[in-house]
Design a protein around this motif. Structure first.
Motif, PDB file in Angstrom:
ATOM      1  N   ALA A  44      33.275  42.205  42.722  1.00 20.84           N
ATOM      2  CA  ALA A  44      31.930  41.972  43.244  1.00 20.84           C
ATOM      3  C   ALA A  44      31.988  41.624  44.729  1.00 20.84           C
ATOM      4  O   ALA A  44      31.180  42.100  45.531  1.00 20.84           O
ATOM      5  CB  ALA A  44      31.250  40.851  42.448  1.00 20.84           C
ATOM      6  N   GLN A  48      30.253  43.634  47.844  1.00 16.50           N
ATOM      7  CA  GLN A  48      29.249  43.051  48.744  1.00 16.50           C
ATOM      8  C   GLN A  48      29.760  42.917  50.173  1.00 16.50           C
ATOM      9  O   GLN A  48      28.989  43.052  51.117  1.00 16.50           O
ATOM     10  CB  GLN A  48      28.822  41.656  48.240  1.00 16.50           C
ATOM     11  CG  GLN A  48      28.054  41.670  46.937  1.00 16.50           C
ATOM     12  CD  GLN A  48      26.674  42.269  47.087  1.00 16.50           C
ATOM     13  OE1 GLN A  48      26.257  42.647  48.171  1.00 16.50           O
ATOM     14  NE2 GLN A  48      25.958  42.382  45.975  1.00 16.50           N
TER      15      GLN A  48
ATOM     16  N   PRO D  82      30.939  41.775  37.919  1.00 13.31           N
ATOM     17  CA  PRO D  82      30.621  42.743  38.982  1.00 13.31           C
ATOM     18  C   PRO D  82      29.166  43.213  38.888  1.00 13.31           C
ATOM     19  O   PRO D  82      28.503  43.382  39.916  1.00 13.31           O
ATOM     20  CB  PRO D  82      31.585  43.894  38.713  1.00 13.31           C
ATOM     21  CG  PRO D  82      32.675  43.328  37.902  1.00 13.31           C
ATOM     22  CD  PRO D  82      32.059  42.232  37.091  1.00 13.31           C
ATOM     23  N   GLY D  85      27.078  40.601  40.341  1.00 10.01           N
ATOM     24  CA  GLY D  85      27.395  40.474  41.761  1.00 10.01           C
ATOM     25  C   GLY D  85      26.776  41.591  42.581  1.00 10.01           C
ATOM     26  O   GLY D  85      26.305  41.379  43.692  1.00 10.01           O
ATOM     27  N   ILE D  86      26.783  42.801  42.022  1.00  9.31           N
ATOM     28  CA  ILE D  86      26.205  43.935  42.747  1.00  9.31           C
ATOM     29  C   ILE D  86      24.689  43.782  42.799  1.00  9.31           C
ATOM     30  O   ILE D  86      24.044  44.062  43.807  1.00  9.31           O
ATOM     31  CB  ILE D  86      26.630  45.257  42.064  1.00  9.31           C
ATOM     32  CG1 ILE D  86      28.120  45.495  42.316  1.00  9.31           C
ATOM     33  CG2 ILE D  86      25.797  46.432  42.564  1.00  9.31           C
ATOM     34  CD1 ILE D  86      28.731  46.590  41.475  1.00  9.31           C
ATOM     35  N   LYS D  88      22.827  40.790  42.330  1.00  7.42           N
ATOM     36  CA  LYS D  88      22.256  39.573  42.923  1.00  7.42           C
ATOM     37  C   LYS D  88      23.076  38.972  44.068  1.00  7.42           C
ATOM     38  O   LYS D  88      22.766  37.890  44.535  1.00  7.42           O
ATOM     39  CB  LYS D  88      22.125  38.500  41.828  1.00  7.42           C
ATOM     40  CG  LYS D  88      21.098  38.810  40.764  1.00  7.42           C
ATOM     41  CD  LYS D  88      19.758  38.262  41.176  1.00  7.42           C
ATOM     42  CE  LYS D  88      18.758  38.342  40.022  1.00  7.42           C
ATOM     43  NZ  LYS D  88      17.432  37.853  40.432  1.00  7.42           N
ATOM     44  N   GLY D  89      24.162  39.621  44.447  1.00  4.32           N
ATOM     45  CA  GLY D  89      24.986  39.055  45.523  1.00  4.32           C
ATOM     46  C   GLY D  89      26.011  38.062  45.000  1.00  4.32           C
ATOM     47  O   GLY D  89      26.015  37.720  43.814  1.00  4.32           O
ATOM     48  N   VAL D  90      26.880  37.610  45.898  1.00  7.59           N
ATOM     49  CA  VAL D  90      27.981  36.748  45.455  1.00  7.59           C
ATOM     50  C   VAL D  90      28.047  35.422  46.209  1.00  7.59           C
ATOM     51  O   VAL D  90      28.920  34.607  45.961  1.00  7.59           O
ATOM     52  CB  VAL D  90      29.353  37.456  45.634  1.00  7.59           C
ATOM     53  CG1 VAL D  90      29.484  38.619  44.696  1.00  7.59           C
ATOM     54  CG2 VAL D  90      29.550  37.898  47.073  1.00  7.59           C
TER      55      VAL D  90
END
Lengths: 205, 285, 270, 205
Positions: A44, A48, D82, D85-86, D88-90
């Motif tokens: 992830a 990003q 992942p 994460g893709i 909503k962001g990390v």
């Protein structure tokens, strides 16, 4: 951390510590969860922080065609998924390895070799400091002699190498002591977490 | 089986219990052993303390949660010192999981010292690639970070006026748990001559003595003990100092274990009950 | 919104940084040492390189594993292709795999980095072919485990406890995991041979392993194992450089004491 | 075609090594670009590795091999993180950030803290003064362990000074020699790679 998060974290901490008693299902669960979460998180983050800003945005928004080069190299890497793709993946590996070797040559030469040579060549400190400076020089030459491979360890060279190994052992002992210190600190922090944040039996920070 | 063999074949879990107790008991019943400041930490403190008010420093907090125990206390202590001295801080991290930690350290320190974001400090957050970022800052900081972590353009932050490379920053302070420190020395110091103060884990500390001697690194704060010393220098009582009793006790336990283990082996050496050497065993070099 | 004055920064327009001349000369000199020794090696074949204790033990370890019918575990360090120690690990594995193939015992190589895993898989296959036994290569003996330090360690420790390899070889860049690996290996009674350029981890290997290659012995080992003249020549080139470095330090100190600080100044980095 | 990767390594390595000496801003821009490309290649290699991790655990689940439910845990995490994460962001505060703090951070720090226990047990069983060198190593380690913490100062006021001397003199001498030696080894390896003398990384020697 919310109370629920604290409880989960405490549970997982105890799962890991249970390994000290023996291997058990709780530990195995924690271990497998760890592998999955860690690998997933890395993916992830790469998405990003690398693929979006360094590939997607420049390509789609700014139409920088140069980005096609690293993209192509990356895709070549994926060709390794098939046995026949191994040859193609080599190109990407060759680029990657080439860059890091190229960075290493002047990097090590400057920051690791010349910087140390320059410092070793500094004039001796006055007074008692000179004794220490001399010892550092002797130790340095001894350890260098130990790492001399094209001559057998005999005679003067052998004696130098012998001295060198003693200096090495003291340095290893120092690292060793510090490593114990580091690991103990980490354990202290874990126990602080359990006692303070979870059980509230220690005063807060 | 004699008592020595019994002792040597003791269940390792008993040793684990001993270590556990060595940590828990002093945390519950602290005696607050004194902390003496060592020269390298003093040097780090002095280097930062000598900066005139209004100077700007770059602080990179390059660590992830698993080793925050060693680096968070020193991050907070160093930040508090800077804020107290009215030194402006440009803060960043090279680890994605370090963003939350860096923010936390800034938050704790700024609240304790009454510092204000964008006036006393800027938080740039995370960027990937050690060398890329370090060289980037050497050439053009705004190219690397057009905006701060919260999306504010650097050009609209008063304290960033005129700051665009290491040249406009008085010092680079690296609080690091990894080889990032080597790269900062190689790039920020080697290439761009930024003075560096280093805080690192205790494991790393001994490796940087050559750089201290060559003045590539001005001061060194090593591990939780280093943090405790720094806390003493700025006169606060933080997590570094809180852990020192347990640290002392566990060290003592480990030393005793080494001594007892060796003494027991010595006592059995050559005796009829001596454990047979494993095949292929040779003395370590 | 407050806007700051545009940052006035004079762009660098020089095409060479004279302050780095010393580094350039250092690299050129070293390259020359390398080339001269390679030519020497090609001309007269055998160059002397002192034996490295840990390396002799490798053969012994493989022999023991073959006798016992148990595998050899090879851990190529926990770093990626940007670390030079990893290259040494790959080269050493290449030689080791050849001997393993010749002796007919099994090898197991769990990898930390996905790129390293691909590279080592290729190297191992090639080594088996070179030993004349391409069919003996067992696909899957080189595999990626995890890029998370302790997740990786957990898996490798599990392998040691279950499969009880006769020999554990740790070569490359190691970090905090070194002691966990070496301690577990110690409890299973395997012969353990380690080598790393990461100095902080050396004390643990020295204490828990039977043989340890210290620091740059790792690099020397990778060249030594091949016994190829070209590889040995690089060890000798490094020795020349070391001798020159020692001489430069002593000369700079002496000249400095006599009031000529130029050499010491020239060594300074910029 | 077999020679192409060698050429790629040579060109990329030689280019980036030369850029070290060229301070011109355009040259430095090229330098940064090349380094940035390696980040992209790494990201793809990580995808490759994660796929192989997925396949090995999926195989265990499919075959219902021993411990397959644990592999399910890994698979779920490897898919969910992942994805989140893709989407909503990390960063700090995102769901993945929270999962990291709650799951990954305590697991990793607890695993790390296990080392404090392991060191203690190894100290008892493995760290033996079997030779003069090992004795020197252990003695230094003991002095460091005692002398760097408060208790050492209570034992003797000189201990901290002794530890500082050990670090400043013998440790410095050995570490400096090692820095020079390892630096030369690194430069030599990197040179061999760029010049095509060392090819084992391409799967043939």
């Amino acid at each position: 951390m919310t109370p629920a998060q604290t409880w989960i974290a405490a549970f997982l901490t105890l799962c890991v510590f249970s390994f000290l008693y023996k291997d058990n299902p709780f530990y195995r669960f924690a271990e497998h969860l760890f592998v999955g979460v860690a690998a997933g998180y890395l993916l992830a983050v790469q998405w990003q922080n690398v693929l979006i800003p360094n590939v997607w945005t420049p390509l789609v928004r700014d139409q920088q065609l140069l980005v096609l080069v690293p993209l192509a190299l990356g895709l070549m890497m994926l060709a390794r998924l098939w046995d026949k793709g191994a040859g193609i993946a080599r190109w990407a590996i060759a680029f990657y390895v080439g860059i890091y070797s190229g960075v290493a040559i002047p990097g090590y030469m400057q920051a690791q070799i010349f910087a140390q040579l320059a410092d070793a060549a500094k004039p001796f400190a006055p007074g008692w400091g000179a004794v220490n400076s001399a010892l550092v020089l002797i130790g340095l030459l001894g350890v260098l002699a130990y790492f001399f491979f094209s001559m057998p360890h005999e005679g003067v060279h052998g004696a130098g190498a012998r001295l060198g190994i003693y200096f090495l052992m003291v340095a290893f002992g120092a690292s060793f002591g510090y490593t114990v210190m580091a690991r103990v600190s980490l354990l202290i922090a874990r126990v602080q977490f359990l006692l303070r944040d979870w059980l509230h039996v220690l005063p807060g920070s | 089986m004699g008592w020595v063999e019994k002792l040597l074949s003791i269940d390792r879990r008993i040793i684990f219990l001993l270590v556990g107790a060595g940590v828990i008991v002093p945390l519950l019943l602290p005696v607050n052993l004194p902390v003496t400041v060592t020269p390298r930490v003093q040097a780090a403190y002095d280097a930062i303390d000598a900066l005139p008010p209004g100077s700007r420093v770059l602080i990179s907090m390059d660590y992830e949660p698993e080793i925050m125990a060693e680096l968070m206390p020193m991050s907070i202590a160093v930040l508090r010192h800077c804020f107290r001295k009215h030194i402006q801080v440009v803060a960043m991290t090279l680890y994605p999981a370090g963003t939350g930690l860096g923010e936390h350290a800034l938050d704790v320190a700024s609240r304790a010292e009454g510092a204000v974001r964008n006036r006393d400090f800027v938080w740039l957050g995370y960027k990937s690639g050690f060398q890329v970022v370090m060289i980037g800052i050497g050439e053009n900081l705004r190219g690397m970070y057009p905006v701060d972590f919260y999306g504010t353009p650097l050009d609209s932050i008063p304290m960033m006026r005129g700051v665009n490379t290491y040249a406009q920053l008085s010092m680079m302070i690296n609080l690091s748990g990894s080889s990032a420190a080597d790269y900062w020395i190689q790039f920020a110091q080697g290439r761009y001559h930024a003075p560096i103060v280093l805080g690192c884990t205790a494991v790393m500390a001994t490796d940087y003595y050559p750089y201290l001697s060559s003045r590539q690194v001005l001061g060194l704060i090593g591990g939780m003990k280093g943090a405790a010393e720094y806390e003493r220098l700025i006169d606060v009582f933080g997590d570094g100092r809180r852990g020192m009793d347990a640290q002392s006790l566990v060290h003592l336990i480990v030393v005793l274990l080494v001594v007892v283990g060796n003494a027991a082996l010595f006592a059995t050496r050559g005796g009829p009950g001596a454990p047979a050497a494993r095949p292929g065993e040779a003395p370590p070099r | 919104m407050l806007r700051s004055a545009p940052v006035d920064q004079a762009l660098e327009t020089r095409w060479f940084d004279p302050a780095r001349l010393n580094v350039l000369i250092g690299i050129l000199l070293f390259t020359a040492f390398l080339v001269v020794n390679i030519l020497r090696a090609k001309a007269n074949g055998a160059l002397y390189v002192r034996p490295i204790a840990g390396l002799k033990a490798l053969d012994e370890a493989i022999g023991r594993a073959t006798e016992m019918g148990r595998p050899v575990l090879y851990v190529p360090g926990l770093s990626d292709m940007s670390e030079v120690g990893t290259f040494a690990a790959i080269t050493i594995l290449y030689r080791l795999a050849q001997r393993v193939a010749e002796m007919g015992c099994e090898i197991e190589v769990p990898c930390y980095d996905p790129v390293v895993a691909t590279v080592i898989d290729g190297a191992a296959r090639d080594a088996y072919s070179k030993a004349g036994r391409p069919d003996a290569f067992r696909p899957g003996c080189v595999h990626y485990v995890s890029a998370q330090q302790f997740a990786y360690v957990a898996a490798v420790n599990g392998f040691m406890l279950r499969e009880r390899p006769a020999a554990n070889v740790y070569m490359g860049s190691f970090y905090a995991e070194s002691l966990l690996l070496a301690e577990t290996g110690n409890t299973t009674g395997a012969i353990q041979i380690a080598g790393t350029d990461k100095v902080t981890q050396l004390p643990f290997f020295v204490c828990a392993c039977d043989y340890t290659l210290l620091g740059e012995e790792l690099f020397a080992a990778s060249a030594y194992l091949g016994k190829e003249p070209v590889q040995l020549a690089t060890i000798i080139a490094q020795d020349w450089a070391k001798a020159l470095a020692a001489a430069a330090i002593v000369a700079a100190l002496l000249l400095g004491a006599l009031g000529h600080p130029q050499l010491a100044a020239w060594l300074r980095i910029a | 075609m077999r020679r192409v990767p060698l050429l790629v390594t040579f060109l990329s390595g030689a280019a980036i090594a030369s850029l070290f000496f060229i301070p011109h801003h355009k040259a430095q821009a090229v330098n940064s670009k090349l380094l940035e490309w390696t980040l992209v290649v790494y990201a793809f290699a990580l995808i490759l590795g994660s796929l192989s991790l997925w396949m090995s655990h999926a195989k265990k689940v499919k075959k219902r091999a021993e411990g397959w439910p644990y592999s399910m845990v890994t698979l779920v995490a490897l898919l969910a993180i992942p994805g989140l994460g893709i989407w909503k962001g990390v960063g700090a505060g995102s769901p993945v950030g929270m999962i990291y703090d709650t799951v990954n951070a305590p697991l990793a720090s607890s695993m790390f803290a296990l080392l404090a226990f392991v060191i203690a047990s190894a100290a008892f069983r493995a760290f033996r003064a079997r030779s003069a060198e090992a004795t020197l190593l252990l003695l230094t380690a003991i002095i460091m362990m005692i002398g760097r913490v408060s208790i050492g100062e209570l034992i003797s006021a000189n201990l901290p000074g002794i530890t500082e001397w050990l670090l400043d003199v013998p440790n410095l001498a050995a570490k400096r020699a090692i820095a020079i030696g390892v630096g030369l080894g690194a430069v030599s390896t990197a040179l061999k790679i760029i010049l095509g003398i060392e090819r084992s990384y391409l799967g043939r020697s």
